[in-house]
Design a protein around this motif. Structure first.
Motif, PDB file in Angstrom:
ATOM      1  N   GLN A 120      -2.679  12.043  -5.003  1.00  0.00           N
ATOM      2  CA  GLN A 120      -1.964  10.868  -5.504  1.00  0.00           C
ATOM      3  C   GLN A 120      -0.606  10.681  -4.842  1.00  0.00           C
ATOM      4  O   GLN A 120      -0.077  11.589  -4.200  1.00  0.00           O
ATOM      5  N   PHE A 121      -0.062   9.504  -5.015  1.00  0.00           N
ATOM      6  CA  PHE A 121       1.267   9.216  -4.478  1.00  0.00           C
ATOM      7  C   PHE A 121       2.277  10.188  -5.077  1.00  0.00           C
ATOM      8  O   PHE A 121       2.338  10.355  -6.298  1.00  0.00           O
ATOM      9  N   PRO A 136      -6.878   4.616   5.077  1.00  0.00           N
ATOM     10  CA  PRO A 136      -7.656   5.800   4.697  1.00  0.00           C
ATOM     11  C   PRO A 136      -7.010   6.472   3.480  1.00  0.00           C
ATOM     12  O   PRO A 136      -5.789   6.506   3.369  1.00  0.00           O
ATOM     13  N   VAL A 139      -6.217   9.860   1.180  1.00  0.00           N
ATOM     14  CA  VAL A 139      -6.057  11.305   1.393  1.00  0.00           C
ATOM     15  C   VAL A 139      -6.806  12.052   0.294  1.00  0.00           C
ATOM     16  O   VAL A 139      -6.577  11.806  -0.894  1.00  0.00           O
ATOM     17  N   ARG A 199      -8.883  12.946  -5.002  1.00  0.00           N
ATOM     18  CA  ARG A 199      -7.855  12.210  -4.278  1.00  0.00           C
ATOM     19  C   ARG A 199      -6.486  12.851  -4.467  1.00  0.00           C
ATOM     20  O   ARG A 199      -6.192  13.427  -5.513  1.00  0.00           O
ATOM     21  N   VAL A 251      -6.371  -1.175  -2.184  1.00  0.00           N
ATOM     22  CA  VAL A 251      -5.833  -0.214  -1.229  1.00  0.00           C
ATOM     23  C   VAL A 251      -6.945   0.425  -0.396  1.00  0.00           C
ATOM     24  O   VAL A 251      -6.820   0.601   0.812  1.00  0.00           O
ATOM     25  N   LEU A 261      -2.437   4.345 -10.973  1.00  0.00           N
ATOM     26  CA  LEU A 261      -2.911   3.286 -10.096  1.00  0.00           C
ATOM     27  C   LEU A 261      -4.088   2.629 -10.804  1.00  0.00           C
ATOM     28  O   LEU A 261      -5.060   3.289 -11.142  1.00  0.00           O
ATOM     29  N   VAL A 316       0.821  -1.200   0.000  1.00  0.00           N
ATOM     30  CA  VAL A 316       0.000   0.000   0.000  1.00  0.00           C
ATOM     31  C   VAL A 316       0.861   1.260   0.000  1.00  0.00           C
ATOM     32  O   VAL A 316       0.589   2.228  -0.709  1.00  0.00           O
ATOM     33  N   ARG A 317       1.935   1.226   0.794  1.00  0.00           N
ATOM     34  CA  ARG A 317       2.809   2.391   0.932  1.00  0.00           C
ATOM     35  C   ARG A 317       3.387   2.898  -0.382  1.00  0.00           C
ATOM     36  O   ARG A 317       3.703   4.078  -0.502  1.00  0.00           O
ATOM     37  N   GLY A 318       3.560   2.016  -1.319  1.00  0.00           N
ATOM     38  CA  GLY A 318       4.125   2.443  -2.590  1.00  0.00           C
ATOM     39  C   GLY A 318       3.092   3.004  -3.547  1.00  0.00           C
ATOM     40  O   GLY A 318       3.421   3.414  -4.654  1.00  0.00           O
ATOM     41  N   ARG A 319       1.806   2.999  -3.141  1.00  0.00           N
ATOM     42  CA  ARG A 319       0.759   3.370  -4.095  1.00  0.00           C
ATOM     43  C   ARG A 319      -0.057   4.595  -3.741  1.00  0.00           C
ATOM     44  O   ARG A 319      -0.573   5.273  -4.620  1.00  0.00           O
ATOM     45  N   VAL A 320      -0.236   4.830  -2.458  1.00  0.00           N
ATOM     46  CA  VAL A 320      -1.017   6.012  -2.039  1.00  0.00           C
ATOM     47  C   VAL A 320      -0.325   6.673  -0.849  1.00  0.00           C
ATOM     48  O   VAL A 320       0.435   6.032  -0.130  1.00  0.00           O
ATOM     49  N   PRO A 321      -0.622   7.964  -0.629  1.00  0.00           N
ATOM     50  CA  PRO A 321      -0.086   8.614   0.571  1.00  0.00           C
ATOM     51  C   PRO A 321      -0.738   8.017   1.816  1.00  0.00           C
ATOM     52  O   PRO A 321      -1.931   7.705   1.800  1.00  0.00           O
ATOM     53  N   MET A 322       0.039   7.863   2.866  1.00  0.00           N
ATOM     54  CA  MET A 322      -0.480   7.377   4.142  1.00  0.00           C
ATOM     55  C   MET A 322      -0.974   8.576   4.964  1.00  0.00           C
ATOM     56  O   MET A 322      -0.399   9.656   4.893  1.00  0.00           O
TER      57      MET A 322
END
Lengths: 178, 178, 178, 178
Positions: free
Chosen positions: C67-68, C25, C27, C65, C20, C12, B20-26
């Motif tokens: 994005q990363f 959650p 952002v 959203r 995910v 994504l 998950v960490r590589g795909r969306v901001p935490m």
């Protein structure tokens, strides 16, 4: 509370106050007393009940003037203790910035905040109350209402000078406007 | 604290977390623990001391991830209790808006906030501590420093990832940046 | 706009997004477009009109959203340009802190903000629009309403997911809640 | 600008002003002029240069008194136009709440903000400047400095009364304190 002692000595006669009021804006503070739960969520809002000259009861927030030489924090604490008594244990916010600024004018149409006596610039704060308030001064009682009740038409009708609007802004600030 | 119980059940395996960490901001929260006086003025800032792999000691703020299904307020309380123990009595703010948003990136040059593991969007709050913190988890100690010490070059040198900057922003927010 | 180009490449897939979404959650940013006068006072609020599956029209705020790898500011601008077109000239706020944080949950009872697809933590901003918006994407139109209209029961009934409440919080933040 | 015309008529003689100043706090506004990029990020801070009696040059923020009957927004615009000229095109914030409140006292030790003439409560705002400022009034020049320069020891040494601290609080508010 050396802060209060110092400021009380900066006494201003009623006559002087009248003169000054017509020439410059007065600095005020408005406080919205609240009860919070362990997560910081506001659960109740404290509204003062005052007897009006016409026999009706009006609801009000804690409000008052900042004196010459007095810190904003000192004025907030002084007015909260004046209206809620010495064991209310108010939590003055860490951030000196108010959540909004209410500009009271003798003309009710200028800003929506109205004070027939003066032009006042009031810094408004939400203040959690930890202790046991004992309404004093000229307050008859303190009623703890829910956010829903605080935003209701009934409460709005019982507040004057724009305090009902200030109360809704406070509810919005803490994310509790229904 | 049913909030915590509920969120703990939303368990995420280490492997899933990596994906998950590589795909969306935490979503994160950062908390700056403070001591306040009776007027709400910040008098001390609490800095965690952590032992680093190289034998040095690093100072840090309270920080942690918001889990699926968890409220921001619940995450703040959970991480404060994890680092400061169960009797720290943190005062979660009434206003849900953070005083700033720290955007941590794997690339240290993007925003000045750096986290090699992930892109994290962190909501930062100043949290008065009323009780007796007992540093726990992986914290060696909690040091209460003055605003002047917190803004000093010495403390800045002992903090990483941009926490020194976040600390100065917190001091500014409460009007205590020297 | 290199910012956008960079983030668009962090693509994504729909499947990945679904995975995910059930684990952490998301952002988000919410923007309330406004028109202001020369004194900074909000005079109109921009509401998007969208055609719903059942033939009714719904009003909405700008939302989307983060994005990363994308900055909050970049996400705000990207979503505003997506919904309002390239010549809307939005004024992204200087302060990175949102006026409130809206926590959307699949369960509508948790926070009052509801998103059946996910748990989203949304940073909300009031954004003055200087240019000429041209509703695009899936928006039918953009209606500029007064603060009074924005707070009316009629508009409330046409907004979903808690956007009506977020709108009232925005009005309160700018001192324009009736 | 009917707002200005109206307030100018509320004229206060120098003698009256002296009398009032010793009795109540004065209401002031402080403005930090900034340049922003398309993402709302502050790129430059505008500092006024003033010639001092001793031949040195001092840097200052835009500051001034709120007159009887005048809105805060009107006072902000009036003082910005007075110091930066009529085509500076300042963007008065939508939110009436200041980012901080500076309390100036005749005693420099009370709050860190100092004004030998009076006790002033000043509401401080960050104001993006869109147009072409032409320093006027008693300002020699307007220098646009970077956030790093604004926070430097050199600039701090050239500001008086606590304006250097107010400037750093403004930088922190917009997330640009180095």
């Amino acid at each position: 509370m050396s802060d209060i002692t110092e400021t009380e000595s900066r006494w201003l006669s009623d006559e002087d106050l009248e003169t000054v009021r017509g020439r410059v804006p007065m600095v005020y503070v408005d406080a919205v007393p609240v009860r919070v739960d362990g997560l910081g969520e506001v659960t109740r809002i404290g509204l003062l009940l005052r007897a009006m000259a016409d026999g009706t009861v009006s609801r009000a927030l804690v409000t008052g003037r900042v004196q010459f030489g007095e810190r904003i924090r000192g004025a907030l604490l002084r007015h909260l203790e004046k209206d809620l008594g010495p064991v209310a244990l108010p939590r003055i916010p860490t951030n000196p910035a108010p959540f909004t600024v209410a500009e009271y004018f003798p003309d009710p149409l200028v800003s929506g905040y109205h004070d027939p006596r003066q032009h006042a610039v009031s810094l408004a704060y939400v203040v959690p109350i930890d202790g046991e308030p004992e309404p004093s001064h000229d307050a008859l009682d303190l009623a703890w209402v829910t956010p829903e009740e605080a935003a209701s038409a009934e409460v709005r009708a019982e507040m004057t000078g724009g305090h009902d609007r200030l109360l809704r802004l406070a509810l919005a600030h803490v994310g509790r406007l229904p």
